[in-house]
Scaffold this motif. Structure first.
Motif, PDB file in Angstrom:
ATOM      1  N   THR A 292       0.709  -1.130   0.224  1.00  0.00           N
ATOM      2  CA  THR A 292       0.213   0.349  -0.066  1.00  0.00           C
ATOM      3  C   THR A 292       0.941   1.372   0.349  1.00  0.00           C
ATOM      4  N   GLY A 293       1.905   1.489   0.893  1.00  0.00           N
ATOM      5  CA  GLY A 293       2.697   2.782   0.892  1.00  0.00           C
ATOM      6  C   GLY A 293       3.276   2.802  -0.353  1.00  0.00           C
ATOM      7  N   GLU A 294       3.809   1.784  -0.964  1.00  0.00           N
ATOM      8  CA  GLU A 294       4.674   1.641  -2.465  1.00  0.00           C
ATOM      9  C   GLU A 294       4.103   2.186  -3.031  1.00  0.00           C
ATOM     10  N   ARG A 295       2.282   1.115  -3.433  1.00  0.00           N
ATOM     11  CA  ARG A 295       2.077   2.152  -4.584  1.00  0.00           C
ATOM     12  C   ARG A 295       1.734   3.716  -4.335  1.00  0.00           C
ATOM     13  N   LEU A 296       0.795   3.817  -3.188  1.00  0.00           N
ATOM     14  CA  LEU A 296       1.081   4.878  -3.073  1.00  0.00           C
ATOM     15  C   LEU A 296       2.051   6.230  -3.443  1.00  0.00           C
TER      16      LEU A 296
ATOM     17  N   ALA B  12       8.534  -0.293   5.251  1.00  0.00           N
ATOM     18  CA  ALA B  12       7.019  -0.188   5.758  1.00  0.00           C
ATOM     19  C   ALA B  12       6.427  -1.161   5.957  1.00  0.00           C
ATOM     20  N   ASP B  13       6.316  -1.357   4.606  1.00  0.00           N
ATOM     21  CA  ASP B  13       4.817  -2.172   4.207  1.00  0.00           C
ATOM     22  C   ASP B  13       5.234  -3.742   4.435  1.00  0.00           C
TER      23      ASP B  13
ATOM     24  N   VAL C 134       0.031   5.265  10.945  1.00  0.00           N
ATOM     25  CA  VAL C 134       0.441   6.312   9.963  1.00  0.00           C
ATOM     26  C   VAL C 134       2.296   6.795  10.728  1.00  0.00           C
ATOM     27  N   ARG C 135       2.238   6.283  12.210  1.00  0.00           N
ATOM     28  CA  ARG C 135       3.088   7.142  12.303  1.00  0.00           C
ATOM     29  C   ARG C 135       4.732   5.775  12.146  1.00  0.00           C
ATOM     30  N   PHE C 136       4.154   5.337  12.304  1.00  0.00           N
ATOM     31  CA  PHE C 136       5.494   3.736  11.318  1.00  0.00           C
ATOM     32  C   PHE C 136       6.126   4.107   9.651  1.00  0.00           C
ATOM     33  N   ILE C 137       5.146   4.558   8.890  1.00  0.00           N
ATOM     34  CA  ILE C 137       5.467   4.873   7.205  1.00  0.00           C
ATOM     35  C   ILE C 137       5.390   6.624   7.374  1.00  0.00           C
ATOM     36  N   ARG C 138       5.605   7.434   7.934  1.00  0.00           N
ATOM     37  CA  ARG C 138       5.842   8.105   8.252  1.00  0.00           C
ATOM     38  C   ARG C 138       6.546   8.288   8.688  1.00  0.00           C
ATOM     39  N   GLY C 139       7.683   7.836   9.304  1.00  0.00           N
ATOM     40  CA  GLY C 139       9.091   7.391  10.652  1.00  0.00           C
ATOM     41  C   GLY C 139       9.837   7.241   8.315  1.00  0.00           C
ATOM     42  N   GLN C 140       9.344   5.844   8.339  1.00  0.00           N
ATOM     43  CA  GLN C 140      10.215   5.434   7.253  1.00  0.00           C
ATOM     44  C   GLN C 140      10.380   6.362   5.859  1.00  0.00           C
ATOM     45  N   LEU C 141       8.914   7.219   5.734  1.00  0.00           N
ATOM     46  CA  LEU C 141       9.416   8.063   4.488  1.00  0.00           C
ATOM     47  C   LEU C 141      10.027   9.472   4.711  1.00  0.00           C
TER      48      LEU C 141
ATOM     49  N   ALA D  91      -1.428   6.032   3.379  1.00  0.00           N
ATOM     50  CA  ALA D  91      -1.019   4.877   3.370  1.00  0.00           C
ATOM     51  C   ALA D  91      -1.778   3.890   4.677  1.00  0.00           C
ATOM     52  N   GLY D  92      -1.492   4.324   5.221  1.00  0.00           N
ATOM     53  CA  GLY D  92      -1.832   3.347   6.659  1.00  0.00           C
ATOM     54  C   GLY D  92      -3.193   3.477   7.132  1.00  0.00           C
TER      55      GLY D  92
END
Length: 794
Positions: free
Chosen positions: A9-13, A178-179, A414-421, A594-595
């Motif tokens: 999901t994260g990679e796709r967005l 992240a995904d 969301v926090r985890f994906i945001r941290g990775q990005l 993404a989250g």
């Protein structure tokens, strides 16, 4: 789509966001550079420049429109290639410093944006970049044939393209990480939710079974000489409740036995059925009950509408596992097509039931010629659906407080994906600023030492900028930049901007000698990436203002000079601001999206997994139960079986004991086998049987499937014992034996179906022996542990 699996999901967005930003970046730069180029062009060249700029603007419009309504990729690629070729080769026509600057910036930004627009198709992006660079170099050669080829712009563009691609790969790698991490954590949560749902569902349905069928059968087994008028409606209600359980359709019943219990009415409405049934007809419980209920409704229709009191019921095996049931009468008949839709007897009770279980029902009739109803079912390996069995949808339970749980998981994701990005974006900015400073900027500084006044100030500024880049050391260690370090680095970067601007001679601002103007913004970007884009925009504004003040201090520039300065500013600071906006969008919008999307997808996966496990659980739990309990409830509910019959009461007692053992499976006790045996013993004691229970040896662990096979012969014998019984459990090294001796035990007229034999045992290490001596019965079930079972017995 990534190699080896689908996009997360994260990679796709991220891919979608990067593509859209690439299109908007290129379109904005082309429009701004075109407008500034027209401002700086001579009046005589404006019409020709406008004619050359119009196709590029039109192509950008088409590309923006394609974001909303996708066009063929081949068309888009051809359009992009045509635009960069047209812009690169237009230098001989435009001419002048302003025209060359406009073309260089527009093509340079385009080849960078192509790495974003075609991020998931790197070959297409690289081909477009090569076409753009080649066209720009060829246009420069054609516009100045007397001069040697200047390879500096070519190298600079190639470096920019490489950095753009590397930046995308870094961000995508963090999104993939992240995904992957989110998928692992989601799988753990899913398993926990599935386990909780399975436990909750098991408790709920066991409680339902206890309050309905178990209570009814035990009351029947415990006495005679009472008013049983309440029993038929109660048994029918219990059957309906039992049929609504998920997984009920996976059991098996003898359709011949069910059809033998079809009620034929009472008094003057009674229909005399002539039956020709070739039994046994073993079918899954769902189709079996659907046919039975349909036949019952059809018999009711005969009594109500046919005008006759006789009907013929036939059933036979068809095509291996298929069955056919036919009910016919010689009544007045009717036109099936003329039956109103609101009449549910045919469409719902007969046809609808069969359609729900994968079978068919047909009605043949005409006025004066009687009616024939035929049910046909054949096992075609159909996957049961939620509406199978009783035709009722199964509600899949979810975790407690689903709204709060979803919000908590969404916030954590969301926090985890945001941290990775954020980490990936800062690494990209740090990579760009270091590569740019030690390639393009360092070359400019060394090549123009004779221009600077004084030169040592420019060298000191370069060293100061290198020191400011040490703020990235925290990033490389996976930590956030401390606020104090960030403040000191930003101050150093602004100082470098001022020193470089005020020590440049007039006319060199943003030119080849200005090494700092294009690199200062990248240093600030990795320092400010975690803040909102307006903070970074304010820094760029201060940086541009310092350089503008230095230019004005040397004298107001002409319109053409101002246009060239504007084009250079758009090409450097505009690109940096766009990348900063992209980072902010990734952190503020893409990460929450993404989250949320991942949480929604995970919720669907969890529900599917729960539903799958519930069906699997009930397949095993009710496989044997429904084969014997359903005929009892059907017979009691429709008056075919009488509670005054001792054999009926004994069968009810056996099924009641089996249910009690099933209820005891979920108890948290040290010795589950003994606990389940005691549940069966209590049922026998309530029926007036004196039972003694003896245990020899030290208890060990026995799988639940084995416990069911060991205890079932004991439950059957206890249920048919009238006076006294003795139950013994013997634990030995590597084996366990459970035996029962029943005194004054009733003869079992359905013994072959009620007691499993050794050949029917599910586990090859379980053996069952049953012996009768007069009125006494001895039964023993033993289990020998295999070396690979992994279960230790004392």
């Amino acid at each position: 789509m990534r190699r080896g699996g689908h996009e997360g999901t994260g990679e796709r967005l991220v891919n979608r966001t990067v593509e859209r930003y690439g299109v908007w970046l290129r379109s904005t730069v082309v429009l701004l550079c075109g407008a500034l180029g027209l401002v700086g062009a001579d009046a005589a060249d404006v019409p020709l420049a406008s004619a050359l700029l119009a196709p590029a603007v039109l192509a950008c419009g088409v590309r923006l429109w394609a974001l909303r309504r996708p066009l063929p990729l081949a068309l888009l690629w051809t359009l992009d290639a045509a635009v960069v070729l047209l812009m690169g080769l237009s230098q001989p026509v435009l001419g002048g410093e302003g025209g060359n600057a406009m073309v260089e910036v527009a093509v340079g930004i385009s080849v960078i944006a192509f790495q974003f627009e075609w991020a998931t198709r790197p070959v297409a992006g690289a081909a477009l970049a090569g076409a753009g660079v080649g066209a720009c170099v060829l246009g420069d050669v054609l516009s100045s044939p007397a001069h040697d080829l200047d390879v500096v712009p070519l190298v600079r563009m190639l470096i920019q393209v490489g950095l753009a691609r590397a930046g995308y790969l870094i961000v995508r790698a963090r999104a993939r990480a992240a995904d992957r991490s989110a998928a692992v954590r989601a799988a753990l949560r899913r398993e926990a939710d599935v386990a909780a749902a399975r436990r909750a569902t098991e408790r709920e349905y066991l409680a339902t079974l206890h309050d309905t069928a178990s209570a009814t059968l035990l009351m029947v087994s415990q006495g005679d000489g009472r008013d049983w008028s309440w029993l038929p409606p109660r048994a029918r209600q219990d059957l309906e409740a039992l049929s609504a359980m998920p997984g009920f359709e996976t059991g098996s019943v003898d359709l011949a036995a069910l059809l033998g219990c079809v009620p034929d009415g009472e008094g003057p409405a009674r229909v005399r059925l002539t039956t020709h049934i070739e039994g046994p007809l073993t079918v899954p419980s769902g189709p079996g009950l659907a046919i039975f209920n349909g036949v019952r409704e059809a018999v009711t229709n005969v009594s109500r509408h046919a005008g006759v009191r006789e009907a013929e019921l036939r059933a036979w095996r068809d095509e291996g596992d298929g069955v056919v049931v036919e009910l016919s009468d010689a009544g007045r008949g009717f036109e099936p097509d003329s039956v109103p839709v609101r009449r549910r007897g045919i469409s719902g009770s007969i046809i609808g039931r069969m359609r729900a279980v994968g079978g068919t029902a047909s009605i043949t009739s005409r006025p004066g010629a009687g009616t024939r109803v035929r049910w046909r079912w054949h096992d075609q390996g159909r996957v049961p659906q939620a509406a199978d069995g009783a035709g009722q949808a199964t509600e899949v339970p979810g975790p407690a407080d689903p709204a709060d749980r979803t919000r908590a998981q969404d916030t954590a994701a969301v926090r985890f994906i945001r941290g990775q990005l954020l980490y990936g974006s800062q690494l990209v900015a740090l990579l760009i600023c270091l590569v740019w400073q030690f390639t393009i900027s360092l070359r400019r500084l060394l090549a123009h030492q004779d221009v600077y006044d004084p030169a040592w100030a420019q060298a000191a500024a370069f060293v100061c900028l290198v020191v400011a880049a040490t703020g990235g050391a925290s990033l490389l260690r996976g930590r956030r930049i401390p606020p104090g370090v960030r403040g000191w680095c930003l101050g150093a970067v602004l100082t470098v901007s001022a020193v470089s601007a005020y020590t440049l001679p007039p006319g060199h601002a943003t030119g080849p000698a200005d090494w700092a103007f294009g690199v200062v913004g990248w240093h600030a970007l990795f320092l400010l990436a975690d803040l909102r884009v307006r903070v970074y925009a304010a820094f760029l504004g201060a940086h541009i203002g310092i350089n503008a003040a230095a230019v004005v201090g040397h004298g107001a520039p002409t319109a053409a000079e101002a246009a060239v300065l504007g084009i250079a500013t758009v090409g450097s600071c505009g690109l940096q601001l766009a990348i900063g906006a992209l980072m902010t969008h990734l952190l503020r919008d893409t990460a929450p999206a993404a989250g949320s999307a991942a949480a929604r997808e995970e919720e669907l996966r969890t529900r599917e997994r729960i539903h799958e496990h519930l069906q699997s659980d009930h397949k095993e739990r009710y496989r044997a139960l429904t084969a014997t309990t359903v005929p009892l409830l059907v017979g009691l509910g429709h008056g075919v079986l009488s509670p005054h019959d001792e054999e009926v009461r004994l069968r009810c007692g056996v099924e009641g004991a089996r249910m009690r053992r099933l209820f005891a499976e979920g108890d948290a006790v040290a010795d589950p086998l003994l606990n389940e045996l005691r549940a069966c013993v209590e049922v026998a004691e309530h029926q007036g049987v004196t039972v003694s229970l003896a245990v020899r040896g030290l208890p060990g662990e026995v799988p639940v499937e084995i416990r069911r096979e060991l205890i079932d012969p004991v439950a059957v014998t206890l249920g048919r014992t009238r006076s006294a019984a003795r139950v013994t459990v013997v634990w030995t090294l590597g084996a366990v034996r459970v035996s029962v001796v029943g005194v004054d035990c009733a003869d079992d007229r359905t013994e072959a179906a009620a007691v499993p034999s050794q050949s029917r045992a599910a586990d090859p290490h379980v053996s069952v022996v049953r012996t009768r001596h007069g009125e006494s019965v001895w039964a023993e079930a033993s289990w020998s542990r295999s070396a690979s079972s992994g279960v230790d017995l004392p």
